[in-house]
Scaffold this motif. Structure first.
Motif, PDB file in Angstrom:
ATOM      1  N   ILE A 101       0.832  -1.213   0.000  1.00  0.00           N
ATOM      2  CA  ILE A 101       0.000   0.000   0.000  1.00  0.00           C
ATOM      3  C   ILE A 101       0.863   1.258   0.000  1.00  0.00           C
ATOM      4  CG2 ILE A 101      -2.049   1.064   1.043  1.00  0.00           C
ATOM      5  CD1 ILE A 101      -2.482  -1.476   2.632  1.00  0.00           C
ATOM      6  N   LEU A 102       2.146   1.127   0.318  1.00  0.00           N
ATOM      7  CA  LEU A 102       3.020   2.300   0.432  1.00  0.00           C
ATOM      8  C   LEU A 102       3.535   2.728  -0.944  1.00  0.00           C
ATOM      9  CD1 LEU A 102       5.000   1.390   3.683  1.00  0.00           C
ATOM     10  CD2 LEU A 102       3.179   3.100   3.422  1.00  0.00           C
ATOM     11  N   ILE A 103       2.581   3.029  -1.812  1.00  0.00           N
ATOM     12  CA  ILE A 103       2.882   3.532  -3.153  1.00  0.00           C
ATOM     13  C   ILE A 103       1.882   4.641  -3.461  1.00  0.00           C
ATOM     14  CG2 ILE A 103       3.806   1.329  -3.984  1.00  0.00           C
ATOM     15  CD1 ILE A 103       1.102   0.839  -5.368  1.00  0.00           C
ATOM     16  N   PRO A 104       2.190   5.547  -4.395  1.00  0.00           N
ATOM     17  CA  PRO A 104       1.163   6.507  -4.819  1.00  0.00           C
ATOM     18  C   PRO A 104      -0.032   5.752  -5.390  1.00  0.00           C
ATOM     19  CG  PRO A 104       3.332   7.204  -5.557  1.00  0.00           C
ATOM     20  CD  PRO A 104       3.494   5.806  -5.029  1.00  0.00           C
ATOM     21  N   ARG A 105      -1.234   6.127  -5.001  1.00  0.00           N
ATOM     22  CA  ARG A 105      -2.441   5.388  -5.372  1.00  0.00           C
ATOM     23  C   ARG A 105      -3.600   6.350  -5.625  1.00  0.00           C
ATOM     24  NH1 ARG A 105      -0.593   5.077  -0.389  1.00  0.00           N
ATOM     25  NH2 ARG A 105      -2.038   5.675   1.298  1.00  0.00           N
ATOM     26  N   VAL A 106      -3.349   7.318  -6.474  1.00  0.00           N
ATOM     27  CA  VAL A 106      -4.361   8.298  -6.859  1.00  0.00           C
ATOM     28  C   VAL A 106      -5.469   7.576  -7.628  1.00  0.00           C
ATOM     29  CG1 VAL A 106      -4.771  10.400  -8.203  1.00  0.00           C
ATOM     30  CG2 VAL A 106      -2.625  10.112  -6.922  1.00  0.00           C
ATOM     31  N   PRO A 107      -6.732   7.918  -7.400  1.00  0.00           N
ATOM     32  CA  PRO A 107      -7.825   7.231  -8.108  1.00  0.00           C
ATOM     33  C   PRO A 107      -7.621   7.202  -9.621  1.00  0.00           C
ATOM     34  CG  PRO A 107      -8.722   8.616  -6.386  1.00  0.00           C
ATOM     35  CD  PRO A 107      -7.253   8.911  -6.437  1.00  0.00           C
ATOM     36  N   GLY A 108      -7.897   6.057 -10.220  1.00  0.00           N
ATOM     37  CA  GLY A 108      -7.805   5.909 -11.652  1.00  0.00           C
ATOM     38  C   GLY A 108      -6.420   5.613 -12.187  1.00  0.00           C
ATOM     39  N   THR A 109      -5.429   5.456 -11.305  1.00  0.00           N
ATOM     40  CA  THR A 109      -4.060   5.210 -11.748  1.00  0.00           C
ATOM     41  C   THR A 109      -3.677   3.753 -11.539  1.00  0.00           C
ATOM     42  OG1 THR A 109      -3.075   5.711  -9.595  1.00  0.00           O
ATOM     43  CG2 THR A 109      -3.447   7.571 -11.104  1.00  0.00           C
ATOM     44  N   PRO A 167       1.626  16.581  -3.169  1.00  0.00           N
ATOM     45  CA  PRO A 167       2.721  16.717  -4.131  1.00  0.00           C
ATOM     46  C   PRO A 167       2.943  15.420  -4.899  1.00  0.00           C
ATOM     47  CG  PRO A 167       3.578  16.483  -1.905  1.00  0.00           C
ATOM     48  CD  PRO A 167       2.096  16.621  -1.768  1.00  0.00           C
ATOM     49  N   GLU A 168       3.498  15.517  -6.085  1.00  0.00           N
ATOM     50  CA  GLU A 168       3.687  14.351  -6.938  1.00  0.00           C
ATOM     51  C   GLU A 168       4.534  13.303  -6.223  1.00  0.00           C
ATOM     52  OE1 GLU A 168       5.296  13.215 -11.443  1.00  0.00           O
ATOM     53  OE2 GLU A 168       5.319  15.299 -10.728  1.00  0.00           O
ATOM     54  N   GLY A 169       4.094  12.063  -6.274  1.00  0.00           N
ATOM     55  CA  GLY A 169       4.801  10.979  -5.599  1.00  0.00           C
ATOM     56  C   GLY A 169       4.438  10.809  -4.142  1.00  0.00           C
ATOM     57  N   PHE A 170       3.443  11.544  -3.660  1.00  0.00           N
ATOM     58  CA  PHE A 170       3.017  11.467  -2.263  1.00  0.00           C
ATOM     59  C   PHE A 170       2.551  10.053  -1.928  1.00  0.00           C
ATOM     60  CE2 PHE A 170      -0.480  11.905   0.888  1.00  0.00           C
ATOM     61  CZ  PHE A 170       0.239  12.459   1.932  1.00  0.00           C
ATOM     62  N   PHE A 179      -8.730  16.844  -5.152  1.00  0.00           N
ATOM     63  CA  PHE A 179      -7.774  16.932  -6.257  1.00  0.00           C
ATOM     64  C   PHE A 179      -7.186  18.337  -6.373  1.00  0.00           C
ATOM     65  CE2 PHE A 179      -9.899  13.057  -7.236  1.00  0.00           C
ATOM     66  CZ  PHE A 179      -9.000  12.304  -7.968  1.00  0.00           C
ATOM     67  N   HIS A 180      -7.961  19.349  -5.988  1.00  0.00           N
ATOM     68  CA  HIS A 180      -7.465  20.728  -6.050  1.00  0.00           C
ATOM     69  C   HIS A 180      -7.490  21.359  -4.668  1.00  0.00           C
ATOM     70  CE1 HIS A 180      -7.793  25.138  -6.884  1.00  0.00           C
ATOM     71  NE2 HIS A 180      -6.775  24.833  -7.672  1.00  0.00           N
ATOM     72  N   SER A 181      -8.662  21.614  -4.142  1.00  0.00           N
ATOM     73  CA  SER A 181      -8.808  22.117  -2.776  1.00  0.00           C
ATOM     74  C   SER A 181     -10.136  21.628  -2.228  1.00  0.00           C
ATOM     75  CB  SER A 181      -8.747  23.654  -2.734  1.00  0.00           C
ATOM     76  OG  SER A 181      -9.787  24.213  -3.515  1.00  0.00           O
ATOM     77  N   TRP A 182     -10.189  21.436  -0.931  1.00  0.00           N
ATOM     78  CA  TRP A 182     -11.326  20.746  -0.324  1.00  0.00           C
ATOM     79  C   TRP A 182     -12.600  21.570  -0.439  1.00  0.00           C
ATOM     80  CZ3 TRP A 182     -10.892  15.922   2.169  1.00  0.00           C
ATOM     81  CH2 TRP A 182     -12.086  15.449   2.752  1.00  0.00           C
ATOM     82  N   THR A 183     -13.603  20.980  -1.082  1.00  0.00           N
ATOM     83  CA  THR A 183     -14.960  21.516  -1.103  1.00  0.00           C
ATOM     84  C   THR A 183     -15.915  20.340  -0.958  1.00  0.00           C
ATOM     85  OG1 THR A 183     -15.259  21.301  -3.501  1.00  0.00           O
ATOM     86  CG2 THR A 183     -14.261  23.357  -2.697  1.00  0.00           C
ATOM     87  N   MET A 237       5.604  15.348   1.916  1.00  0.00           N
ATOM     88  CA  MET A 237       6.282  14.174   1.386  1.00  0.00           C
ATOM     89  C   MET A 237       6.824  13.251   2.467  1.00  0.00           C
ATOM     90  SD  MET A 237       5.965  13.992  -1.868  1.00  0.00           S
ATOM     91  CE  MET A 237       7.272  12.891  -2.422  1.00  0.00           C
ATOM     92  N   GLU A 238       7.040  13.789   3.663  1.00  0.00           N
ATOM     93  CA  GLU A 238       7.559  12.956   4.755  1.00  0.00           C
ATOM     94  C   GLU A 238       6.536  11.950   5.271  1.00  0.00           C
ATOM     95  OE1 GLU A 238      10.201  16.205   4.127  1.00  0.00           O
ATOM     96  OE2 GLU A 238       8.040  16.213   4.509  1.00  0.00           O
ATOM     97  N   ASP A 239       5.299  12.002   4.799  1.00  0.00           N
ATOM     98  CA  ASP A 239       4.319  10.996   5.199  1.00  0.00           C
ATOM     99  C   ASP A 239       4.566   9.721   4.392  1.00  0.00           C
ATOM    100  OD1 ASP A 239       2.254   9.645   6.342  1.00  0.00           O
ATOM    101  OD2 ASP A 239       0.648  10.801   5.415  1.00  0.00           O
ATOM    102  N   ASP A 240       5.674   9.081   4.716  1.00  0.00           N
ATOM    103  CA  ASP A 240       6.083   7.865   4.018  1.00  0.00           C
ATOM    104  C   ASP A 240       6.448   6.802   5.047  1.00  0.00           C
ATOM    105  OD1 ASP A 240       8.564   8.640   5.018  1.00  0.00           O
ATOM    106  OD2 ASP A 240       9.313   9.347   3.080  1.00  0.00           O
ATOM    107  N   GLY A 241       6.848   5.633   4.564  1.00  0.00           N
ATOM    108  CA  GLY A 241       7.147   4.538   5.467  1.00  0.00           C
ATOM    109  C   GLY A 241       8.272   4.826   6.431  1.00  0.00           C
ATOM    110  N   GLU A 242       9.295   5.556   5.972  1.00  0.00           N
ATOM    111  CA  GLU A 242      10.458   5.833   6.818  1.00  0.00           C
ATOM    112  C   GLU A 242      10.119   6.715   8.010  1.00  0.00           C
ATOM    113  OE1 GLU A 242      10.436   5.890   3.553  1.00  0.00           O
ATOM    114  OE2 GLU A 242      11.805   4.232   3.096  1.00  0.00           O
ATOM    115  N   HIS A 243       9.028   7.472   7.938  1.00  0.00           N
ATOM    116  CA  HIS A 243       8.669   8.370   9.031  1.00  0.00           C
ATOM    117  C   HIS A 243       7.570   7.811   9.932  1.00  0.00           C
ATOM    118  CE1 HIS A 243      10.873  11.155   6.405  1.00  0.00           C
ATOM    119  NE2 HIS A 243      11.090  11.854   7.503  1.00  0.00           N
TER     120      HIS A 243
END
Length: 403
Positions: free
Chosen positions: A53-61, A135-138, A203-207, A337-343
């Motif tokens: 699960i520790l991969i980028p997983r944006v809907p539709g990708t 950010p990209e790769g989050f 995707f842009h800002s929360w609404t 970006m620090e919200d990753d496995g290492e942190h």
């Protein structure tokens, strides 16, 4: 996850009865016997539950599809008695240039074998599995890869005990008649669902429109999907006795407020379990997270005085009872970006898995049905190392403005 509100948000009173009796206290022996979360499942590079699960997983990708396949393979190979389903929808987003983005909600249920679907009341354990597009790769390790893995562990931890309990009920004639009559045994029609929601993040800002894509679609679908005419539960939504949502978990020293008065009883059960697991030396995070995670707000005004927008909102607005397990303040790695496995703080991650499994066992009344494993789980045998970053310390309730 999204903005914090004081309770000015229009909330309907619960449409369904509060199931405050859906609980069986667990003995110290049973708590010790629950399977121990291990590196085999939770290592960030090789762990069978967490690492995929520790991969980028944006809907539709492609990453989203890989994680969906991970869920499906897990239940198919490890928990074959669970029934898996998906619910699909599409929507345009502020960044899709008019294209329809697919959203896929995944859920797995285990109900008493004699019970018709319309007669079962479920504890629904929920996390979103999508990751933020920027950010990209989050990665979103706390947000919410860890909660997803925690729920997978909880399901696996109780599965054999649940089979033993239901077989025991069948042999003793306590299984009911399949029509919602449990012959006085209310848990004859109690089941469980693991629900992984897609499209929580904006995707842009929360609404209201750019968020909660999967949750909004699923809540509407379940509300409008009736059970058969003679069912005790009128639709799929009314089969939810408690919607237990986990989010932003995996950093050290979290503080979890009680957000809703009508489910404070469930919050109290979880708080009691946390305290007991600490006292019994089954928690690994006693060094990195020495203070209780669940706490009573200091004043009546603080208690139940806030709301965080999250996947529960479309369900709450339809009267579903919600227990929202999310830290306040948010972890310092929130949406960076620090919200990753290492942190991640791995002792805390494993403790969440153990606590959630214990809560599920209590809800399902599994006292006396959890058999000892080898070795017997003992969280105190492992020393927790303070080597990772974690949540902002402190008991204050001053939050960031959006999730």
């Amino acid at each position: 996850m999204a903005p914090l509100f004081h309770l000015l948000f229009p909330i309907l009173l619960p449409l369904f009865p509060t199931l405050t009796t859906a609980w069986t206290d667990l003995s110290d022996e049973t708590l010790a016997r629950l399977p121990n979360p291990s590196d085999t499942d939770f290592d960030i590079t090789t762990g069978a539950l967490l690492s995929p699960i520790l991969i980028p997983r944006v809907p539709g990708t492609e990453g989203s599809l890989k994680v969906l396949n991970h869920f499906q393979n897990f239940f198919a190979t490890k928990l074959p008695y669970w029934k898996t389903s998906t619910q699909n929808s599409t929507a345009t987003t502020p960044t899709s240039n008019g294209a329809e983005i697919p959203f896929v909600n995944f859920y797995a249920t285990r109900d008493p074998p004699w019970a018709g679907e319309g007669n079962v009341g479920r504890l629904v354990l929920v996390a979103h599995y999508d990751s933020k597009s920027t950010p990209e790769g989050f990665i979103g390790a706390t947000d919410s890869a860890v909660p997803c893995a925690v729920l997978m562990h909880a399901a696996q931890a109780v599965d054999e005990a649940l089979t033993r309990k239901w077989e025991n009920m069948r042999v003793k004639g306590l299984a009911g008649d399949g029509l919602g009559d449990g012959d006085g045994h209310e848990d004859a029609y109690r089941g469980v669902m693991i629900l992984f929601l897609d499209g929580e993040e904006a995707f842009h800002s929360w609404t209201n429109e750019d968020s909660l894509y999967g949750a909004r679609s699923l809540a509407n679908t379940w509300e409008s999907t009736p059970h058969t005419a003679l069912s005790q539960r009128k639709n799929h939504l009314s089969s939810i006795d408690l919607f237990l949502l986990l989010d932003l978990l995996g950093s050290k020293s979290p503080t979890i407020p009680s957000y809703f008065p009508t489910t404070h009883w469930a919050y109290t059960h979880m708080a009691t379990l946390e305290s007991r697991l600490r006292q019994l030396n089954h928690f690994l995070s006693h060094k990195t997270s020495p203070n209780p995670w669940f706490f009573e707000p200091a004043t009546k005004e603080e208690k139940h005085s806030m709301m965080i927008q999250d996947d529960h909102i479309p369900f709450l607005a339809r009267g579903v009872e919600v227990l929202h397990v999310i830290p306040a303040p948010f972890p310092r790695v929130w949406h960076v970006m620090e919200d990753d496995g290492e942190h991640l703080d791995m002792p805390t991650v494993k403790d969440w898995a153990r606590l959630t499994a214990a809560f599920l066992a209590g809800w399902l009344g599994l006292e006396g049905f959890v058999e000892a494993s080898l070795p017997v789980a003992n969280g105190g045998a492992e020393e927790a190392e303070d080597v990772t970053s974690g949540a902002v310390r402190g008991r204050g309730l001053r939050l960031k403005t959006e999730l």
